[in-house]
Design a protein around this motif. Structure first.
Motif, PDB file in Angstrom:
ATOM      1  N   GLY A  53       1.083  -8.265   0.451  1.00  0.00           N
ATOM      2  CA  GLY A  53       1.459  -7.401   1.568  1.00  0.00           C
ATOM      3  C   GLY A  53       0.528  -7.547   2.760  1.00  0.00           C
ATOM      4  O   GLY A  53       0.670  -6.825   3.753  1.00  0.00           O
ATOM      5  N   ARG A  54      -0.422  -8.491   2.664  1.00  0.00           N
ATOM      6  CA  ARG A  54      -1.403  -8.695   3.738  1.00  0.00           C
ATOM      7  C   ARG A  54      -0.734  -8.973   5.084  1.00  0.00           C
ATOM      8  O   ARG A  54      -1.073  -8.392   6.112  1.00  0.00           O
ATOM      9  CB  ARG A  54      -2.326  -9.877   3.403  1.00  0.00           C
ATOM     10  N   LYS A  55       0.248  -9.864   5.065  1.00  0.00           N
ATOM     11  CA  LYS A  55       0.923 -10.238   6.302  1.00  0.00           C
ATOM     12  C   LYS A  55       1.702  -9.056   6.877  1.00  0.00           C
ATOM     13  O   LYS A  55       1.692  -8.828   8.089  1.00  0.00           O
ATOM     14  CB  LYS A  55       1.865 -11.415   6.051  1.00  0.00           C
ATOM     15  N   THR A  56       2.378  -8.319   5.999  1.00  0.00           N
ATOM     16  CA  THR A  56       3.139  -7.142   6.436  1.00  0.00           C
ATOM     17  C   THR A  56       2.234  -6.134   7.125  1.00  0.00           C
ATOM     18  O   THR A  56       2.575  -5.585   8.173  1.00  0.00           O
ATOM     19  CB  THR A  56       3.839  -6.481   5.231  1.00  0.00           C
ATOM     20  N   VAL A  57       1.058  -5.904   6.540  1.00  0.00           N
ATOM     21  CA  VAL A  57       0.095  -4.954   7.106  1.00  0.00           C
ATOM     22  C   VAL A  57      -0.501  -5.496   8.395  1.00  0.00           C
ATOM     23  O   VAL A  57      -0.562  -4.792   9.413  1.00  0.00           O
ATOM     24  CB  VAL A  57      -1.020  -4.641   6.086  1.00  0.00           C
ATOM     25  N   SER A  58      -0.942  -6.752   8.363  1.00  0.00           N
ATOM     26  CA  SER A  58      -1.603  -7.353   9.537  1.00  0.00           C
ATOM     27  C   SER A  58      -0.677  -7.413  10.749  1.00  0.00           C
ATOM     28  O   SER A  58      -1.116  -7.214  11.887  1.00  0.00           O
ATOM     29  CB  SER A  58      -2.096  -8.760   9.193  1.00  0.00           C
ATOM     30  N   PHE A 111      -2.189  -4.344  -7.275  1.00  0.00           N
ATOM     31  CA  PHE A 111      -3.119  -5.336  -6.713  1.00  0.00           C
ATOM     32  C   PHE A 111      -2.344  -6.513  -6.130  1.00  0.00           C
ATOM     33  O   PHE A 111      -2.608  -6.963  -5.010  1.00  0.00           O
ATOM     34  CB  PHE A 111      -4.081  -5.810  -7.801  1.00  0.00           C
ATOM     35  N   ILE A 112      -1.368  -7.007  -6.896  1.00  0.00           N
ATOM     36  CA  ILE A 112      -0.535  -8.124  -6.430  1.00  0.00           C
ATOM     37  C   ILE A 112       0.250  -7.724  -5.188  1.00  0.00           C
ATOM     38  O   ILE A 112       0.371  -8.502  -4.235  1.00  0.00           O
ATOM     39  CB  ILE A 112       0.424  -8.583  -7.555  1.00  0.00           C
ATOM     40  N   SER A 113       0.778  -6.495  -5.176  1.00  0.00           N
ATOM     41  CA  SER A 113       1.512  -6.000  -4.000  1.00  0.00           C
ATOM     42  C   SER A 113       0.613  -5.979  -2.773  1.00  0.00           C
ATOM     43  O   SER A 113       1.050  -6.287  -1.663  1.00  0.00           O
ATOM     44  CB  SER A 113       2.060  -4.589  -4.279  1.00  0.00           C
ATOM     45  N   GLY A 114      -0.654  -5.604  -2.970  1.00  0.00           N
ATOM     46  CA  GLY A 114      -1.603  -5.593  -1.864  1.00  0.00           C
ATOM     47  C   GLY A 114      -1.899  -6.991  -1.351  1.00  0.00           C
ATOM     48  O   GLY A 114      -1.958  -7.222  -0.132  1.00  0.00           O
ATOM     49  N   MET A 145       7.510   2.859  -5.531  1.00  0.00           N
ATOM     50  CA  MET A 145       8.089   2.485  -4.241  1.00  0.00           C
ATOM     51  C   MET A 145       7.480   3.317  -3.110  1.00  0.00           C
ATOM     52  O   MET A 145       7.137   2.792  -2.047  1.00  0.00           O
ATOM     53  CB  MET A 145       9.610   2.679  -4.267  1.00  0.00           C
ATOM     54  N   LEU A 146       7.341   4.598  -3.360  1.00  0.00           N
ATOM     55  CA  LEU A 146       6.714   5.479  -2.374  1.00  0.00           C
ATOM     56  C   LEU A 146       5.272   5.051  -2.148  1.00  0.00           C
ATOM     57  O   LEU A 146       4.780   5.050  -1.009  1.00  0.00           O
ATOM     58  CB  LEU A 146       6.770   6.929  -2.867  1.00  0.00           C
ATOM     59  N   ALA A 147       4.596   4.676  -3.232  1.00  0.00           N
ATOM     60  CA  ALA A 147       3.195   4.279  -3.138  1.00  0.00           C
ATOM     61  C   ALA A 147       3.012   3.056  -2.246  1.00  0.00           C
ATOM     62  O   ALA A 147       2.127   3.040  -1.374  1.00  0.00           O
ATOM     63  CB  ALA A 147       2.641   3.996  -4.534  1.00  0.00           C
ATOM     64  N   ILE A 148       3.837   2.027  -2.419  1.00  0.00           N
ATOM     65  CA  ILE A 148       3.684   0.813  -1.617  1.00  0.00           C
ATOM     66  C   ILE A 148       3.940   1.109  -0.146  1.00  0.00           C
ATOM     67  O   ILE A 148       3.244   0.582   0.741  1.00  0.00           O
ATOM     68  CB  ILE A 148       4.639  -0.303  -2.111  1.00  0.00           C
ATOM     69  N   PHE A 149       4.892   1.981   0.123  1.00  0.00           N
ATOM     70  CA  PHE A 149       5.159   2.397   1.510  1.00  0.00           C
ATOM     71  C   PHE A 149       3.939   3.104   2.105  1.00  0.00           C
ATOM     72  O   PHE A 149       3.459   2.747   3.189  1.00  0.00           O
ATOM     73  CB  PHE A 149       6.374   3.326   1.534  1.00  0.00           C
ATOM     74  N   PHE A 204      -6.597  -0.161  -5.805  1.00  0.00           N
ATOM     75  CA  PHE A 204      -6.099  -1.447  -6.307  1.00  0.00           C
ATOM     76  C   PHE A 204      -5.295  -2.177  -5.225  1.00  0.00           C
ATOM     77  O   PHE A 204      -5.394  -3.395  -5.087  1.00  0.00           O
ATOM     78  CB  PHE A 204      -5.246  -1.236  -7.562  1.00  0.00           C
ATOM     79  N   PHE A 205      -4.506  -1.436  -4.471  1.00  0.00           N
ATOM     80  CA  PHE A 205      -3.754  -2.035  -3.374  1.00  0.00           C
ATOM     81  C   PHE A 205      -4.714  -2.555  -2.303  1.00  0.00           C
ATOM     82  O   PHE A 205      -4.565  -3.689  -1.825  1.00  0.00           O
ATOM     83  CB  PHE A 205      -2.799  -1.007  -2.758  1.00  0.00           C
ATOM     84  N   TYR A 206      -5.690  -1.737  -1.965  1.00  0.00           N
ATOM     85  CA  TYR A 206      -6.639  -2.129  -0.920  1.00  0.00           C
ATOM     86  C   TYR A 206      -7.447  -3.343  -1.358  1.00  0.00           C
ATOM     87  O   TYR A 206      -7.715  -4.250  -0.551  1.00  0.00           O
ATOM     88  CB  TYR A 206      -7.575  -0.966  -0.580  1.00  0.00           C
ATOM     89  N   ALA A 207      -7.822  -3.381  -2.632  1.00  0.00           N
ATOM     90  CA  ALA A 207      -8.548  -4.542  -3.158  1.00  0.00           C
ATOM     91  C   ALA A 207      -7.695  -5.799  -3.035  1.00  0.00           C
ATOM     92  O   ALA A 207      -8.186  -6.863  -2.641  1.00  0.00           O
ATOM     93  CB  ALA A 207      -8.949  -4.308  -4.612  1.00  0.00           C
ATOM     94  N   GLY A 208      -6.402  -5.667  -3.382  1.00  0.00           N
ATOM     95  CA  GLY A 208      -5.497  -6.805  -3.240  1.00  0.00           C
ATOM     96  C   GLY A 208      -5.389  -7.260  -1.806  1.00  0.00           C
ATOM     97  O   GLY A 208      -5.387  -8.465  -1.516  1.00  0.00           O
TER      98      GLY A 208
END
Length: 331
Positions: free
Chosen positions: A60-65, A54-57, A111-115, A164-168
């Protein structure tokens, strides 16, 4: 507030969570067995990785955006590096030469998951969360019925933990902090955590059979008598994690020490994650037979504290700065 200024609350939370990761892996390496060990396992695994993701998400908002594929690729690079670290530590601890790029039941999956999560979220970012979030929850709940999905490229865990990532990603850290810092939220959170802890301790014998739901690895066949209810049990799991996770965030202090030492250690959680299993392997392969069963919980907790602190040392920071910034910028 400066855009790049770190908020101590999140680093303090990361230190707490990475300590739980280490402790959880130590407990798992000893196979649990006692009611107290099983209760500790259930308590830890209910929220520690979902909150990390969740925290990674969130951050990671800026990285994704901005579609920063270079930053996303760093996690794929760390995935391979972690694989190599584990390969070497197994040789040292067990004398075994085992390596697989396909099967992933250990550390590298995160690590694979966050990628993967970052890439998927780039593709989904233009759609309304009101549609996407229920959809990914339904997919995750249904995936458990597919016996073909498992540890190959951590497929099951990628599906189960993506919500959880998407929620974050959908929440701004500032707004989450403002809400969870409210006094009434903290009071409710304390009640939730007390109730959650009491129930886990009192009912650990019954609840331990639902362990596969917490690890996110197995399909619903692993639930034995409850497999047919897997869809609804996973829905309950998501509800529980979001409630308990919010409570943990709320109860995390904004500051612990005047010099922010714990927060500084928490800011190095990636290096702890990548290094700690070297110690877990060594204890499991070389020292386990010499560790008495009496006061095992105390011994493992102390070991987890020591391992977390060693792996958090600034000594390792230069190495991991290079690993986390492998792409050199042109001057």
């Amino acid at each position: 507030m400066e855009a790049n200024k770190r908020i101590e609350k999140w680093d303090i939370l990361k230190f707490f969570l990475i300590f739980l990761v280490v402790l959880g892996h130590l407990i798992e390496s000893f196979g649990g067995g006692t009611e107290h060990m099983n209760a500790a396992f259930l308590w830890i695994y209910t929220f520690h990785m979902p909150l990390f993701i969740f925290i990674s998400g969130m951050f990671g908002r800026k990285t994704v955006s901005e579609k920063r594929y270079d930053k996303m690729a760093v996690f794929l690079f760390l995935f391979f590096i972690t694989k190599i670290i584990l390969f070497v530590s197994r040789i040292i601890a067990y004398g075994t030469f085992s390596f697989s790029l396909v099967q992933d039941g250990d550390l590298p999956w995160y690590m694979l998951a966050i990628f993967v999560f970052s890439l998927v979220t780039v593709a989904l970012r233009k759609f309304s969360p009101a549609y996407i979030f229920p959809l990914i929850i339904i997919i995750a709940c249904a995936a458990g019925y597919d016996s073909e999905i498992g540890d190959k490229f951590a497929a099951m865990r990628l599906i189960v933990f993506y919500p959880f990532f998407y929620a974050g990603y959908c929440f701004e850290p500032k707004k989450v902090k403002e809400f969870t810092d409210r006094k009434y939220v903290k009071i409710i959170s304390a009640v939730i955590m007390i109730a959650f802890t009491v129930i886990v301790i009192a009912k650990s014998g019954f609840l331990f059979q639902f362990k596969p739901l917490l690890t996110g690895r197995g399909n619903f066949n692993s639930l034995k008598n409850y497999g047919e209810y897997g869809f609804f049990l996973r829905l309950i799991y998501y509800a529980l994690v979001f409630v308990v996770g919010a409570a943990v965030i709320s109860l995390t202090p904004n500051r612990l020490t005047s010099k922010g030492i714990i927060a500084k250690l928490g800011s190095r959680s990636v290096q702890v994650y990548m290094l700690h299993y070297v110690f877990v392997h060594f204890i499991d392969g070389r020292l386990k037979e010499y560790i008495p069963n009496t006061h095992l919980a105390v011994i493992l907790t102390a070991a987890a504290v020591i391992i977390t602190l060693i792996c958090s040392l600034k000594l390792w920071e230069p190495i991991f700065k290079v690993l986390m910034n492998p792409i050199r910028k042109e001057k």
